[in-house]
Motif scaffolding. Sequence first.
Motif, PDB file in Angstrom:
ATOM      1  N   PHE A 268       0.803  -1.215   0.000  1.00 56.89           N
ATOM      2  CA  PHE A 268       0.000   0.000   0.000  1.00 56.89           C
ATOM      3  C   PHE A 268       0.841   1.273   0.000  1.00 56.89           C
ATOM      4  CE2 PHE A 268      -3.657  -2.501   1.981  1.00 56.89           C
ATOM      5  CZ  PHE A 268      -4.409  -2.483   0.823  1.00 56.89           C
ATOM      6  N   VAL A 269       1.932   1.310   0.761  1.00 54.97           N
ATOM      7  CA  VAL A 269       2.630   2.583   0.972  1.00 54.97           C
ATOM      8  C   VAL A 269       3.835   2.798   0.072  1.00 54.97           C
ATOM      9  CG1 VAL A 269       1.883   2.604   3.385  1.00 54.97           C
ATOM     10  CG2 VAL A 269       4.141   1.711   2.831  1.00 54.97           C
ATOM     11  N   HIS A 270       4.344   1.739  -0.574  1.00 59.60           N
ATOM     12  CA  HIS A 270       5.611   1.919  -1.287  1.00 59.60           C
ATOM     13  C   HIS A 270       5.482   2.832  -2.507  1.00 59.60           C
ATOM     14  CE1 HIS A 270       4.116  -1.082  -4.196  1.00 59.60           C
ATOM     15  NE2 HIS A 270       5.076  -0.659  -4.998  1.00 59.60           N
ATOM     16  N   GLY A 271       4.327   2.786  -3.195  1.00 54.88           N
ATOM     17  CA  GLY A 271       4.173   3.592  -4.403  1.00 54.88           C
ATOM     18  C   GLY A 271       4.358   5.081  -4.167  1.00 54.88           C
ATOM     19  N   PRO A 272       3.571   5.681  -3.263  1.00 52.88           N
ATOM     20  CA  PRO A 272       3.743   7.114  -3.001  1.00 52.88           C
ATOM     21  C   PRO A 272       5.127   7.477  -2.462  1.00 52.88           C
ATOM     22  CG  PRO A 272       1.629   6.341  -2.176  1.00 52.88           C
ATOM     23  CD  PRO A 272       2.401   5.119  -2.576  1.00 52.88           C
ATOM     24  N   LEU A 273       5.799   6.543  -1.785  1.00 53.27           N
ATOM     25  CA  LEU A 273       7.120   6.839  -1.241  1.00 53.27           C
ATOM     26  C   LEU A 273       8.198   6.883  -2.324  1.00 53.27           C
ATOM     27  CD1 LEU A 273       7.253   4.656   2.012  1.00 53.27           C
ATOM     28  CD2 LEU A 273       7.233   7.146   1.880  1.00 53.27           C
ATOM     29  N   LEU A 274       8.073   6.023  -3.333  1.00 53.84           N
ATOM     30  CA  LEU A 274       9.154   5.880  -4.305  1.00 53.84           C
ATOM     31  C   LEU A 274       9.350   7.118  -5.183  1.00 53.84           C
ATOM     32  CD1 LEU A 274       8.730   2.168  -5.464  1.00 53.84           C
ATOM     33  CD2 LEU A 274      10.564   3.132  -4.067  1.00 53.84           C
ATOM     34  N   ARG A 275       8.278   7.821  -5.472  1.00 55.68           N
ATOM     35  CA  ARG A 275       8.410   8.975  -6.370  1.00 55.68           C
ATOM     36  C   ARG A 275       9.298  10.078  -5.794  1.00 55.68           C
ATOM     37  NH1 ARG A 275       2.529   9.726  -9.416  1.00 55.68           N
ATOM     38  NH2 ARG A 275       2.484   7.621 -10.336  1.00 55.68           N
ATOM     39  N   PRO A 276       9.034  10.547  -4.568  1.00 52.09           N
ATOM     40  CA  PRO A 276       9.937  11.579  -4.023  1.00 52.09           C
ATOM     41  C   PRO A 276      11.351  11.061  -3.796  1.00 52.09           C
ATOM     42  CG  PRO A 276       8.331  10.883  -2.373  1.00 52.09           C
ATOM     43  CD  PRO A 276       7.883  10.313  -3.670  1.00 52.09           C
ATOM     44  N   ILE A 277      11.484   9.789  -3.411  1.00 53.61           N
ATOM     45  CA  ILE A 277      12.823   9.217  -3.246  1.00 53.61           C
ATOM     46  C   ILE A 277      13.554   9.226  -4.585  1.00 53.61           C
ATOM     47  CG2 ILE A 277      14.121   7.116  -2.710  1.00 53.61           C
ATOM     48  CD1 ILE A 277      11.915   6.405  -0.706  1.00 53.61           C
ATOM     49  N   ALA A 278      12.862   8.817  -5.653  1.00 53.21           N
ATOM     50  CA  ALA A 278      13.483   8.758  -6.975  1.00 53.21           C
ATOM     51  C   ALA A 278      13.902  10.147  -7.453  1.00 53.21           C
ATOM     52  CB  ALA A 278      12.520   8.123  -7.976  1.00 53.21           C
ATOM     53  N   LYS A 279      13.079  11.145  -7.169  1.00 58.45           N
ATOM     54  CA  LYS A 279      13.443  12.507  -7.576  1.00 58.45           C
ATOM     55  C   LYS A 279      14.709  12.971  -6.856  1.00 58.45           C
ATOM     56  CE  LYS A 279       8.827  14.101  -8.917  1.00 58.45           C
ATOM     57  NZ  LYS A 279       7.714  15.033  -8.623  1.00 58.45           N
ATOM     58  N   ALA A 280      14.789  12.659  -5.559  1.00 57.84           N
ATOM     59  CA  ALA A 280      15.980  13.051  -4.794  1.00 57.84           C
ATOM     60  C   ALA A 280      17.207  12.282  -5.270  1.00 57.84           C
ATOM     61  CB  ALA A 280      15.738  12.812  -3.306  1.00 57.84           C
ATOM     62  N   VAL A 281      17.073  10.983  -5.439  1.00 62.54           N
ATOM     63  CA  VAL A 281      18.203  10.161  -5.885  1.00 62.54           C
ATOM     64  C   VAL A 281      18.602  10.527  -7.307  1.00 62.54           C
ATOM     65  CG1 VAL A 281      18.956   7.808  -6.408  1.00 62.54           C
ATOM     66  CG2 VAL A 281      17.624   8.258  -4.335  1.00 62.54           C
ATOM     67  N   GLY A 282      17.603  10.817  -8.161  1.00 61.75           N
ATOM     68  CA  GLY A 282      17.900  11.176  -9.545  1.00 61.75           C
ATOM     69  C   GLY A 282      18.777  12.405  -9.664  1.00 61.75           C
ATOM     70  N   GLY A 283      18.674  13.316  -8.697  1.00 56.13           N
ATOM     71  CA  GLY A 283      19.496  14.515  -8.726  1.00 56.13           C
ATOM     72  C   GLY A 283      20.970  14.241  -8.510  1.00 56.13           C
ATOM     73  N   THR A 284      21.305  13.056  -7.999  1.00 58.93           N
ATOM     74  CA  THR A 284      22.712  12.705  -7.764  1.00 58.93           C
ATOM     75  C   THR A 284      23.329  11.939  -8.936  1.00 58.93           C
ATOM     76  OG1 THR A 284      22.237  10.551  -6.730  1.00 58.93           O
ATOM     77  CG2 THR A 284      22.148  12.495  -5.309  1.00 58.93           C
ATOM     78  N   ILE A 285      22.522  11.556  -9.904  1.00 66.04           N
ATOM     79  CA  ILE A 285      23.022  10.782 -11.045  1.00 66.04           C
ATOM     80  C   ILE A 285      23.687  11.728 -12.048  1.00 66.04           C
ATOM     81  CG2 ILE A 285      22.306   9.373 -13.031  1.00 66.04           C
ATOM     82  CD1 ILE A 285      20.182   8.136 -11.223  1.00 66.04           C
ATOM     83  N   PRO A 286      24.894  11.401 -12.517  1.00 66.39           N
ATOM     84  CA  PRO A 286      25.611  12.271 -13.465  1.00 66.39           C
ATOM     85  C   PRO A 286      24.776  12.586 -14.699  1.00 66.39           C
ATOM     86  CG  PRO A 286      27.050  10.517 -12.683  1.00 66.39           C
ATOM     87  CD  PRO A 286      25.678  10.201 -12.169  1.00 66.39           C
ATOM     88  N   PRO A 287      24.975  13.772 -15.291  1.00 65.25           N
ATOM     89  CA  PRO A 287      24.155  14.189 -16.438  1.00 65.25           C
ATOM     90  C   PRO A 287      24.194  13.222 -17.619  1.00 65.25           C
ATOM     91  CG  PRO A 287      25.410  16.037 -15.576  1.00 65.25           C
ATOM     92  CD  PRO A 287      25.913  14.822 -14.869  1.00 65.25           C
ATOM     93  N   ASP A 288      25.323  12.528 -17.812  1.00 64.62           N
ATOM     94  CA  ASP A 288      25.388  11.595 -18.943  1.00 64.62           C
ATOM     95  C   ASP A 288      24.691  10.270 -18.658  1.00 64.62           C
ATOM     96  OD1 ASP A 288      27.306  10.963 -17.043  1.00 64.62           O
ATOM     97  OD2 ASP A 288      28.740  10.185 -18.505  1.00 64.62           O
TER      98      ASP A 288
END
Length: 330
Positions: A268-288
């Motif tokens: 039930f709870v993992h879906g809404p949690l993953l989106r903000p986590i992914a946005k935060a983690v995505g900011g650390t991934i190199p541009p390439d």
Amino acid sequence: MIHASNAILNRGVVRVNDGFDPVRTGFDLLGRGATVYFALISAIAFAHVMHRKAYSEYLRSRFFAVIVPYVVVTIALTLALAGRGGLDPAVVAELPERIGRNILLGKAWNTLWYIPVIAILYVLSPLLLRLVNTRALTWLAVLLALLPLVVSRTGTTITPQMIVYFAGVYIVGLAVGRDVDRWVCAIASKWRWFAVAAIASVLTICLLDIADFDTLGHTSLVGSAFYVFRLSSAGLILVALKDHVGKIPVAGARFLKLAATYSFGIYFVHGPLLRPIAKAVGGTIPPDQPAWALVAGAVFTFVLGLALSIAIVALVRKIAGRWSRQLIGS
């Protein structure tokens, strides 16, 4: 894992997918279509144990264990999403209709569609089990089990095709659940054929992705290959569990027990949690966006999402006590 990787690839970073993408295909192989396992588990449980209950008692247990928490979570998510931009009178007026639609179609969040589907299969369980148990109707049970090869599931949208697809999966689980030991022994004796089927389906999925070719008429060829892959790998998993479940280290067994106890709440709870986590983690991934960084980002999103899901479920269980199962399913 598939939801974590989708969150990273679709929301955490800007991806331009032109043709074959080994990262996406790799994560698809890990998780896409894994809902097949859920349906198999439910069917095996019904045919192995739960069919002994009176039908009304069985439906009552499914209602309170599955439907009630699903309705509570659906209402909570619908209200939360509707309230993000402020509750103007027009939004408030259409909330009852939106809640009802979300309950019927699993649209409060894109992970909830499965509950209305399995609810229909709960109702049909005795009928489908009778097909499996009646020798004269074996041909019909086999036909239903083969239909998902040509009747593809429709994403996360509930349609007649979706019901047919998962009824096929359910039939397979019912057949196994009637005599689990015999089936596992039979699969173990022919495990090489199951491995060949799994490998062949993986190669087919990769080749179709490389060719950027999927649909033939109304049938998803990739979906058909995934159906073969999930069923063959499920057979191999059952054999591995039978051979190794008693050898799991104590720490691993404790974690599996915790995950099993909290599993519906995690769902039930993992879906809404993953989106903000992914946005935060995505900011650390190199541009390439190198493959190693995308994989690491998805794995970290998965681990953090799972840990936070368990923490939230544990908190609800502590606060709600014996009512937690009705609130969050655990």
